[in-house]
Scaffold this active site. Structure first.
Site, PDB file in Angstrom:
ATOM      1  N   LYS A  58       0.880  -1.178   0.000  1.00 37.04           N
ATOM      2  CA  LYS A  58       0.000   0.000   0.000  1.00 37.04           C
ATOM      3  C   LYS A  58       0.911   1.219   0.000  1.00 37.04           C
ATOM      4  O   LYS A  58       1.410   1.636   1.037  1.00 37.04           O
ATOM      5  CB  LYS A  58      -0.884  -0.014   1.253  1.00 37.04           C
TER       6      LYS A  58
ATOM      7  N   GLU B  55       9.440   1.459  11.052  1.00 32.54           N
ATOM      8  CA  GLU B  55      10.504   2.447  10.802  1.00 32.54           C
ATOM      9  C   GLU B  55       9.863   3.817  10.916  1.00 32.54           C
ATOM     10  O   GLU B  55       9.232   4.293   9.976  1.00 32.54           O
ATOM     11  CB  GLU B  55      11.083   2.278   9.393  1.00 32.54           C
TER      12      GLU B  55
ATOM     13  N   CYS C 235      13.741   9.938   7.090  1.00 36.22           N
ATOM     14  CA  CYS C 235      13.628   9.502   8.488  1.00 36.22           C
ATOM     15  C   CYS C 235      14.977   9.581   9.185  1.00 36.22           C
ATOM     16  O   CYS C 235      15.052   9.881  10.366  1.00 36.22           O
ATOM     17  CB  CYS C 235      13.006   8.124   8.595  1.00 36.22           C
TER      18      CYS C 235
ATOM     19  N   GLU D 189      10.454  15.725  15.398  1.00 37.00           N
ATOM     20  CA  GLU D 189      10.807  15.575  13.994  1.00 37.00           C
ATOM     21  C   GLU D 189      10.053  16.634  13.186  1.00 37.00           C
ATOM     22  O   GLU D 189       8.834  16.722  13.274  1.00 37.00           O
ATOM     23  CB  GLU D 189      10.426  14.176  13.507  1.00 37.00           C
TER      24      GLU D 189
HETATM   25  P1  NAI Z   1       1.666   8.725   7.597  1.00 37.87           P
HETATM   26  O1  NAI Z   1       2.266   7.897   8.674  1.00 37.87           O
HETATM   27  O2  NAI Z   1       0.247   9.145   7.749  1.00 37.87           O
HETATM   28  O3  NAI Z   1       1.763   7.948   6.182  1.00 37.87           O
HETATM   29  C1  NAI Z   1       2.637   6.865   5.895  1.00 37.87           C
HETATM   30  C2  NAI Z   1       1.854   5.731   5.252  1.00 37.87           C
HETATM   31  O4  NAI Z   1       0.895   5.233   6.185  1.00 37.87           O
HETATM   32  C3  NAI Z   1       1.050   6.131   4.008  1.00 37.87           C
HETATM   33  O5  NAI Z   1       1.051   5.070   3.073  1.00 37.87           O
HETATM   34  C4  NAI Z   1      -0.345   6.310   4.566  1.00 37.87           C
HETATM   35  O6  NAI Z   1      -1.355   6.109   3.589  1.00 37.87           O
HETATM   36  C5  NAI Z   1      -0.397   5.199   5.601  1.00 37.87           C
HETATM   37  N1  NAI Z   1      -1.393   5.399   6.653  1.00 37.87           N
HETATM   38  C6  NAI Z   1      -1.867   6.564   7.165  1.00 37.87           C
HETATM   39  N2  NAI Z   1      -2.803   6.322   8.098  1.00 37.87           N
HETATM   40  C7  NAI Z   1      -2.927   4.977   8.196  1.00 37.87           C
HETATM   41  C8  NAI Z   1      -3.734   4.102   8.991  1.00 37.87           C
HETATM   42  N3  NAI Z   1      -4.606   4.580   9.871  1.00 37.87           N
HETATM   43  N4  NAI Z   1      -3.581   2.768   8.833  1.00 37.87           N
HETATM   44  C9  NAI Z   1      -2.699   2.279   7.942  1.00 37.87           C
HETATM   45  N5  NAI Z   1      -1.932   3.044   7.149  1.00 37.87           N
HETATM   46  C10 NAI Z   1      -2.029   4.382   7.285  1.00 37.87           C
HETATM   47  O7  NAI Z   1       2.608   9.985   7.391  1.00 37.87           O
HETATM   48  P2  NAI Z   1       2.230  11.370   6.695  1.00 37.87           P
HETATM   49  O8  NAI Z   1       0.888  11.815   7.146  1.00 37.87           O
HETATM   50  O9  NAI Z   1       2.446  11.232   5.248  1.00 37.87           O
HETATM   51  O10 NAI Z   1       3.361  12.340   7.287  1.00 37.87           O
HETATM   52  C11 NAI Z   1       3.220  12.921   8.587  1.00 37.87           C
HETATM   53  C12 NAI Z   1       4.541  12.959   9.315  1.00 37.87           C
HETATM   54  O11 NAI Z   1       5.006  11.635   9.487  1.00 37.87           O
HETATM   55  C13 NAI Z   1       5.680  13.674   8.596  1.00 37.87           C
HETATM   56  O12 NAI Z   1       5.665  15.037   8.821  1.00 37.87           O
HETATM   57  C14 NAI Z   1       6.887  12.998   9.209  1.00 37.87           C
HETATM   58  O13 NAI Z   1       7.217  13.592  10.438  1.00 37.87           O
HETATM   59  C15 NAI Z   1       6.428  11.578   9.443  1.00 37.87           C
HETATM   60  N6  NAI Z   1       6.869  10.664   8.378  1.00 37.87           N
HETATM   61  C16 NAI Z   1       7.971   9.888   8.590  1.00 37.87           C
HETATM   62  C17 NAI Z   1       8.460   9.081   7.583  1.00 37.87           C
HETATM   63  C18 NAI Z   1       9.680   8.237   7.753  1.00 37.87           C
HETATM   64  O14 NAI Z   1      10.359   7.973   6.782  1.00 37.87           O
HETATM   65  N7  NAI Z   1       9.945   7.757   8.946  1.00 37.87           N
HETATM   66  C19 NAI Z   1       7.827   9.029   6.261  1.00 37.87           C
HETATM   67  C20 NAI Z   1       6.633   9.840   6.163  1.00 37.87           C
HETATM   68  C21 NAI Z   1       6.204  10.628   7.182  1.00 37.87           C
END
Ligand code: NAI
Ligand code: MG
Length: 483
Positions: free
Chosen positions: A178, A253, A287, A384
């Site tokens: 996904k 992660e 990250c 972060e």
């Molecule tokens: P997010 O955690 O919402 O999105 C990451 C993935 O999780 C996407 O594929 C999203 O569709 C999915 N997702 C979201 N809600 C979900 C749920 N309830 N159940 C299952 N899957 C779900 O991150 P977002 O909103 O894009 O970014 C927000 C913050 O998260 C950023 O500002 C950053 O601080 C952090 N982040 C960290 C990352 C890393 O590489 N560790 C990558 C992306 C975001």
């Protein structure tokens, strides 16, 4: 978009492009100009169910019967076909994520390297024989979990597919991916290339869509036997709850607040480009970005001055202009970063990069910002930000540096810049991080290097050989045959 044609609007299931059950679409925005690039399918729980069933069937079919060497050969072919399409993939990613072209090209090469690495490793994961009681032979073997769920973010789609789907397939799992709603085009292209490279149907299935719908359904599906998630801490916690329900193993992660510790005996000329690049790479949306620079007082002014100069020269612009930084992924992400900058308005802002005149109005541009003299407990030194913002913090001695470095809830990456070998070893032991770099910093890099965190940075390890253990389960066989 030659490779994808009309396929972005479809799900990839059983090596076929199928419309999503809801027939609804999600617009994909090009962050360089704010325009709609294309539409993707809004995958539902029903689509996830169909994809999981396809993966389960693959495990009972050709994919499940493939030998480890055959799995390796397919991964090898996928790596080769990715390199054949390198420029197209890089441009797709540049448009979708807003990455400067050179970063997008580096991500393509990393994806191919993951395929090569896991191709070579697929038939080299051995079990052991264990000396036991007289009359017994005992051995262990590694088995796939079954269907694995992969929920990935938008910041490095290709690299994260490589490290998670690559390792899962090498071990004989069947994957359901996904990708993030903000950026999933190279994930879909990866499906098409895997099909062309001969991956049996159902071994990889891709359902785009929203996290709360498709993502949540994947994490909760009872036939999914392992979940890997990269993304925010809040969603990571939700996924841990979902997988707890079925007692399913999980790799998380999450983010970081990774420090670089610069001591007065460091080779400053070598350190400087690492100090800055590790913070601004991919516009800070990494990250393992290094967002805290800890500097010993004797060289503090010198480092701040040199970083100030470097920041002033940084240029931000559209991905295809290939400058130092592209836009951040979305208007929402820009607002998140600007919210933090607002909370830092009383801090000592020492330098700012420039947004190029060529940057369209509608793009999500953030000029990189450097703060100095930041108190270690300030919100900008603790949370972060996920944007191009670094804070510089002074310290007096090793004890204080370590306390500041370990003084957040995260623990992903750290680095030590010092010529003192004993100090390097002491700190490598005491730093709370999944990766420690000595006199270098590898933001996101290193296909071969196990990667993952502690604390709010998550748990489990991806990358390198170690990932193969996470994507498999160990069985012990004890035979009593008499002597
Ligand atoms: P997010 O955690 O919402 O999105 C990451 C993935 O999780 C996407 O594929 C999203 O569709 C999915 N997702 C979201 N809600 C979900 C749920 N309830 N159940 C299952 N899957 C779900 O991150 P977002 O909103 O894009 O970014 C927000 C913050 O998260 C950023 O500002 C950053 O601080 C952090 N982040 C960290 C990352 C890393 O590489 N560790 C990558 C992306 C975001
Ligand atoms: Mg979110």
């Amino acid at each position: 978009m030659k490779l994808l044609g009309n396929n972005p609007a479809f799900c990839f299931i059983n090596n076929e492009w199928v419309p999503g059950c809801s027939a609804q679409r999600v617009p994909v925005i090009n962050p360089s100009n704010g325009e709609v690039l294309c539409e993707i399918a809004r995958g539902t729980a029903d689509d996830i169910d169909i994809a999981v069933m396809a993966a389960q069937a693959a495990l009972e079919g050709d994919w499940g019967r493939a030998s480890a060497a055959e799995r390796g050969r397919v991964l090898h072919n996928i790596g080769a076909i990715i390199l054949d399409h390198a420029e197209e993939l890089a441009e797709l990613e540049a448009h979708d994520v807003g990455k400067p072209l050179k970063q997008a090209r580096a991500d393509v090469v990393a994806l191919a390297r993951y395929m090569e690495f896991y191709a070579g490793a697929a038939d080299k994961v051995h079990g052991a024989t264990i000396p036991y009681l007289n009359g017994y032979t005992v051995y262990t073997m590694r088995e796939p979990h079954g269907v694995t769920g992969h929920i990935i973010p938008w910041n490095y789609p290709m690299q994260i597919i490589g490290r998670s789907v690559g390792a899962a397939l090498a071990m004989g799992n069947a994957a359901v991916l996904k990708p993030a709603e903000e950026a999933c085009l190279t994930a879909l292209a990866f499906g098409e290339l895997a099909r062309l490279a001969g991956l049996p149907k159902g071994a990889l299935n891709i359902v785009p869509g929203f996290g709360a719908e498709a993502g949540n359904a994947l994490a909760q599906h009872p036939l999914v036997r392992h979940v890997s998630f990269t993304g925010s801490v809040d969603v990571g916690k939700l996924i841990q709850e979902s997988t707890a329900h079925h007692v399913v193993p999980l790799t998380l992660e999450l983010g970081g607040k990774s420090p670089q510790l610069v001591f007065e005996d460091a080779d400053i000329d070598v350190a400087l480009p690492f100090l800055v690049n590790a913070g601004i790479q991919n516009a800070g949306q990494t990250c393992s970005a290094s967002s805290r620079i800890l500097v010993q007082r004797q060289i503090y002014d010198q480092i701040v001055e040199a970083m100030t100069q470097m920041y002033t020269d940084l240029r931000v612009g559209p991905a295809m202009d290939d400058l130092d930084l592209g836009p951040v992924i979305s208007k929402r992400q820009k607002e998140i970063v600007e919210g933090y900058l607002d909370r830092g308005r009383d801090l000592n802002l020492v330098a700012k990069g420039q947004v190029s005149a060529s940057a369209p109005e509608g793009g999500s541009y953030v000029a990189p910002v450097l703060f100095a003299d930041v108190p270690p407990d300030h919100v900008l030194a603790q949370e972060e930000i996920f944007g191009p913002v670094q804070v510089v913090i002074p310290f007096d001695d090793e004890t204080e540096a370590l306390a500041i470095a370990n003084g957040t809830q995260f623990g992903l990456v750290a680095s030590v810049w010092s010529r003192d070998g004993a100090r390097q070893m002491r700190l490598a032991k005491k730093l709370r991080a999944g990766q420690v770099f000595l006199n270098n910093y590898g933001a996101g890099g290193g296909v071969e290097l196990p990667f993952g965190g502690t604390g709010l940075s998550g748990h489990g390890r991806e990358k390198g050989f170690e990932a193969l253990y996470g994507f498999s389960s160990l069985k012990t066989v004890a035979a009593l045959h008499g002597s």
